[in-house]
Enzyme design. Sequence first.
Site, PDB file in Angstrom:
ATOM      1  N   LEU A 150       5.690  44.637  53.891  1.00 44.31           N
ATOM      2  CA  LEU A 150       5.978  44.685  52.456  1.00 44.31           C
ATOM      3  C   LEU A 150       7.492  44.627  52.229  1.00 44.31           C
ATOM      4  O   LEU A 150       8.086  45.524  51.653  1.00 44.31           O
ATOM      5  CB  LEU A 150       5.376  45.932  51.817  1.00 44.31           C
ATOM      6  CG  LEU A 150       5.206  45.865  50.292  1.00 44.31           C
ATOM      7  CD1 LEU A 150       4.125  44.865  49.918  1.00 44.31           C
ATOM      8  CD2 LEU A 150       4.867  47.246  49.726  1.00 44.31           C
ATOM      9  N   ILE A 228       2.110  33.264  56.712  1.00 46.78           N
ATOM     10  CA  ILE A 228       3.307  32.524  56.291  1.00 46.78           C
ATOM     11  C   ILE A 228       4.544  33.141  56.937  1.00 46.78           C
ATOM     12  O   ILE A 228       5.665  32.873  56.498  1.00 46.78           O
ATOM     13  CB  ILE A 228       3.447  32.488  54.745  1.00 46.78           C
ATOM     14  CG1 ILE A 228       3.223  33.871  54.100  1.00 46.78           C
ATOM     15  CG2 ILE A 228       2.455  31.495  54.153  1.00 46.78           C
ATOM     16  CD1 ILE A 228       4.331  34.842  54.244  1.00 46.78           C
ATOM     17  N   ARG A 230       5.449  34.184  61.020  1.00 47.72           N
ATOM     18  CA  ARG A 230       5.760  33.482  62.253  1.00 47.72           C
ATOM     19  C   ARG A 230       4.474  33.318  63.045  1.00 47.72           C
ATOM     20  O   ARG A 230       3.618  34.195  63.069  1.00 47.72           O
ATOM     21  CB  ARG A 230       6.788  34.258  63.083  1.00 47.72           C
ATOM     22  CG  ARG A 230       8.201  34.233  62.495  1.00 47.72           C
ATOM     23  CD  ARG A 230       8.798  32.841  62.558  1.00 47.72           C
ATOM     24  NE  ARG A 230      10.186  32.802  62.123  1.00 47.72           N
ATOM     25  CZ  ARG A 230      10.585  32.480  60.899  1.00 47.72           C
ATOM     26  NH1 ARG A 230       9.684  32.204  59.957  1.00 47.72           N
ATOM     27  NH2 ARG A 230      11.873  32.427  60.602  1.00 47.72           N
ATOM     28  N   GLU A 259       4.312  25.514  67.347  1.00 48.47           N
ATOM     29  CA  GLU A 259       5.151  24.627  66.553  1.00 48.47           C
ATOM     30  C   GLU A 259       6.464  24.271  67.266  1.00 48.47           C
ATOM     31  O   GLU A 259       6.984  25.077  68.031  1.00 48.47           O
ATOM     32  CB  GLU A 259       5.437  25.232  65.169  1.00 48.47           C
ATOM     33  CG  GLU A 259       6.193  26.528  65.157  1.00 48.47           C
ATOM     34  CD  GLU A 259       6.366  27.064  63.737  1.00 48.47           C
ATOM     35  OE1 GLU A 259       7.528  27.223  63.340  1.00 48.47           O
ATOM     36  OE2 GLU A 259       5.372  27.329  63.045  1.00 48.47           O
ATOM     37  N   HIS A 277       4.736  24.509  58.407  1.00 50.89           N
ATOM     38  CA  HIS A 277       5.860  25.430  58.227  1.00 50.89           C
ATOM     39  C   HIS A 277       6.767  24.981  57.074  1.00 50.89           C
ATOM     40  O   HIS A 277       7.980  24.819  57.230  1.00 50.89           O
ATOM     41  CB  HIS A 277       6.675  25.556  59.519  1.00 50.89           C
ATOM     42  CG  HIS A 277       7.468  26.839  59.573  1.00 50.89           C
ATOM     43  ND1 HIS A 277       7.836  27.436  60.754  1.00 50.89           N
ATOM     44  CD2 HIS A 277       7.980  27.632  58.592  1.00 50.89           C
ATOM     45  CE1 HIS A 277       8.542  28.538  60.506  1.00 50.89           C
ATOM     46  NE2 HIS A 277       8.632  28.674  59.194  1.00 50.89           N
TER      47      HIS A 277
END
Length: 311
Positions: A150, A228, A230, A259, A277
């Site tokens: 958060l 969203i 890593r 990636e 990404h």
Amino acid sequence: MKPTLLILTQVATHHRDAIAERFEILYAPDAEGRAAQIATQGERIRAVLTIGSTGLTAAEIDAMPALELVCALGAGFENIAVAHARARGIAVANGAGTNDSCVADHAFALLLATVRAVPQLDAATRAGTWRTALPLRPNVSGKRLGIVGLGTIGRRIARRGEGFDLEIGYHNRKPREDAGYRYFDSIGALAAWADYLVIATPGGAGTRHLVDASVLAALGPAGFLVNIARGSVVDTEALASALRAGKLGGAGLDVYESEPAPPVVLFDCPNVVLTPHVAGWSPEAITASVTQFLENARRHFAGEGLLTPVD
């Protein structure tokens, strides 16, 4: 005389032109060019612009004796040798806050697309299939949204969740006194409570495979995962197994362990929405990131405090 800046990530021409007003630029967005520039020009480099996934190693820092500033264009800095830079007296800053809204928007785009099966419905429509031949998809609204991390992005995701009448819970290393949402002291407990689990925590060794088979099992066959953050935070093999076995309702991923290579192991899994990404990429976000880098650089070379120093 302009200080020499090594850029290790892709930057659009018009943004490079703006940066060139203040720096002599060495542009090396690929591994071969990076190694060559550091080997031949390392002694002249006073600043480096990179991103978290590309990073900057301790050995590279040592190859640049005049280096005094390292900036990450985005918020992430997990592959920058921050401790080593500090030991050398090198300032480190990031792009915190510049793409938070864009990432939060994309997180909800992935959540909506996955829960409502938008890609599958698009394909069915193009194939001439009418709604009566298709399974019903659940509401997004009125459910429970669990957020892992958060921070500034996680809080923006929570605000968007409130707009969908979602009950919000979160997991951090410790509860936030300024957050009115329900706190869970373990990610497993959060996953068991949530209908949707959105990953917004930093990457790095400390969060590697934080979402493993046990967390996915707790989320369950009616649960949905969005990442969203890593790719390293999610165990890809465990995710593929859960999806194939029908033990997870679906997943929306903007990041992957492999990636920039695509996550081929997920290609034949049901109900997966993939993007390359790009959650933090928009004209507005990139412009804000470049502008913030230039302000951090201006402050540093003027002897002022950085706008967004890395803690």
